[in-house]
Design an enzyme around this catalytic site. Structure first.
Site, PDB file in Angstrom:
ATOM      1  CB  CYS A   1     -22.910 -19.920 -31.355  1.00 46.72           C
ATOM      2  SG  CYS A   1     -24.202 -20.329 -30.178  1.00 46.72           S
TER       3      CYS A   1
ATOM      4  CB  CYS B   1     -23.634 -17.361 -23.257  1.00 48.85           C
ATOM      5  SG  CYS B   1     -22.286 -18.232 -24.060  1.00 48.85           S
TER       6      CYS B   1
ATOM      7  CB  CYS C   1      -9.863 -20.043 -26.485  1.00 51.62           C
ATOM      8  SG  CYS C   1     -10.384 -21.781 -26.437  1.00 51.62           S
TER       9      CYS C   1
ATOM     10  CD  GLU D   1     -17.321  -9.569 -26.749  1.00 48.78           C
ATOM     11  OE1 GLU D   1     -17.391  -8.406 -27.193  1.00 48.78           O
ATOM     12  OE2 GLU D   1     -17.417 -10.586 -27.471  1.00 48.78           O
TER      13      GLU D   1
ATOM     14  CB  CYS E   1     -12.421 -24.299 -32.738  1.00 50.41           C
ATOM     15  SG  CYS E   1     -12.320 -25.489 -31.368  1.00 50.41           S
TER      16      CYS E   1
ATOM     17  CB  CYS F   1     -14.479 -20.703 -32.636  1.00 53.16           C
ATOM     18  SG  CYS F   1     -14.870 -19.851 -31.089  1.00 53.16           S
TER      19      CYS F   1
END
Length: 403
Positions: free
Chosen positions: A379, A134, A141, A121, A145, A148
């Site tokens: 975010c 962005c 990933c 995305e 985290c 997230c």
């Protein structure tokens, strides 16, 4: 006996068609590598520099998507380019537009060893006087985290330099930010200037774990004869890959952002697990020696506000103490909910008290107003749609956004 009834012919096995060799993408390549690619298809050495300049202009200034549209390139060369190379951009699976004008694209890329096509995305955030894109650097990933959403998706593969540049090109095209392309009716964009004026490597993935491809893509993005983005308008965000921070300044020269989120190692070990490998003391030491650091080129420290976790005034005072002597600004990010998270956003009054204390210490500390929450584009919320659907998140997403 006719040829069509000859049993010797009829009994011959039908061979499958020979697979066509995969064409190499020219997107994201350096000028030297484009030149070498042209030499390999027989372009005379004395023409290489001129032909590279022509291709560069058509790809990055005019934004064309077909070799056939390159009007000042000879027909024979256009044919050779078409046979050997591609300039394909990502497939747009879905485009969503928020009530605040934020746009999110779900892009699909070829497998390249992943076994099946992959999705990422990319988000465009329009603001007064600028438009920020962005950009993602990886499919998934590895950093996990805990606040997230992207961290709940396993890493599939790195994006190539062309796939990173392709996100910028496609966004500019869809927004009408190339010559001869109109901006979509009703689009919320800056009233003047470049529609994509800023790029932030803050999408899916850890950019410094895909260093070489990100470096090359940003070199193309900042090329003065191409996409021509100022390096001061390109920001790379890292969760703290300490050994690569100095190289980022030396070799990329872009603005740096640190995904900080905690002022104590024990808490950051939970929120940003890479801290177990590179704790705060090492991370901040690398920041203090970041090449080019000055009051004009400050490091941005990103700090997500989590209710009852990291939002006390004692945390704010410790944040000020930790950053003493580092030219810095602090972005306070209200937590954006996602399905399955156990975290809550800090109360707004507490966020403002936290910001006041940090500002009084001399740090510019804007509170980043949530953008695109209604399309899951804020975010910490990015995740490929196939992964989101696989987890059955659709109903939970609606509930999270409404809360």
């Amino acid at each position: 006996m006719s040829a069509t009834t000859d049993p010797n012919i009829m009994n011959q096995p039908v061979l499958p068609p020979m697979p066509q060799p995969e064409r190499r993408s020219l997107l994201g390549l350096s000028r030297d590598n484009v030149g070498q690619a042209l030499r390999e298809i027989g372009v005379p050495e004395k023409q290489v520099r001129m032909r590279v300049g022509q291709l560069w202009h058509w790809l990055y200034v005019r934004g064309v998507q077909q070799f056939s549209d390159m009007a000042n390139v000879s027909r024979d060369l256009r044919t050779a380019l078409e046979q050997n190379f591609e300039i394909a951009r990502p497939e747009i699976v879905e485009e969503q537009i928020s009530v605040d004008g934020t746009r999110k694209w779900l892009f699909r890329f070829p497998p390249r060893g992943a076994g099946r096509p992959v999705e990422i995305e990319t988000v465009y955030i329009p603001e007064e006087g600028r438009g920020t894109l962005c950009v993602s650097s990886q499919v998934g990933c590895t950093l996990t985290c805990t606040f997230c959403h992207t961290g709940t998706q396993r890493l599939v593969r790195n994006l190539t330099e062309g796939e990173i540049v392709g996100q910028i090109l496609t966004a500019r095209e869809k927004l009408g930010d190339f010559p001869d392309i109109d901006t979509p009716a009703g689009a919320i964009v800056p009233s003047e200037g470049r529609l994509v004026s800023n790029v932030v490597m803050m999408g899916m993935g850890e950019p410094l774990y895909n260093f070489d491809n990100v470096k090359q893509a940003l070199a193309v993005a900042s090329d003065g004869d191409g996409l021509s983005l100022s390096k001061r308008r390109i920001t790379l965000s890292t969760s703290g890959v300490v050994p690569m921070i100095g190289r980022t300044g030396d070799e990329m020269g872009v603005m740096l952002a640190i995904s900080l989120h905690a002022v104590r190692d024990d808490l950051r070990d939970v929120l940003v697990p890479i801290n177990k490998k590179y704790p705060l003391e090492e991370l901040l030491a690398a920041c203090r020696t970041y090449p080019g650091l000055s009051n004009a080129r400050r490091i941005t420290f990103e700090y997500v506000m989590l209710k009852g976790v990291n939002d006390s005034l004692a945390d704010a005072r410790e944040l000020v103490r930790l950053l003493k002597g580092i030219p810095a600004k602090i972005n306070l990010i209200p937590f954006n909910p996602w399905p399955g998270t156990e975290y809550e956003c800090s109360d707004w009054d507490q966020i403002e008290r936290f910001a006041d204390l940090v500002n009084e210490a001399g740090y510019a500390s804007p509170i980043r107003t949530p953008r695109g929450r209604d399309i899951f584009a804020a975010c910490g919320q990015l995740k490929s749609e196939s992964e989101r659907m696989k987890k059955g998140d659709r109903l939970a997403l609606a509930a999270a956004v409404a809360s």
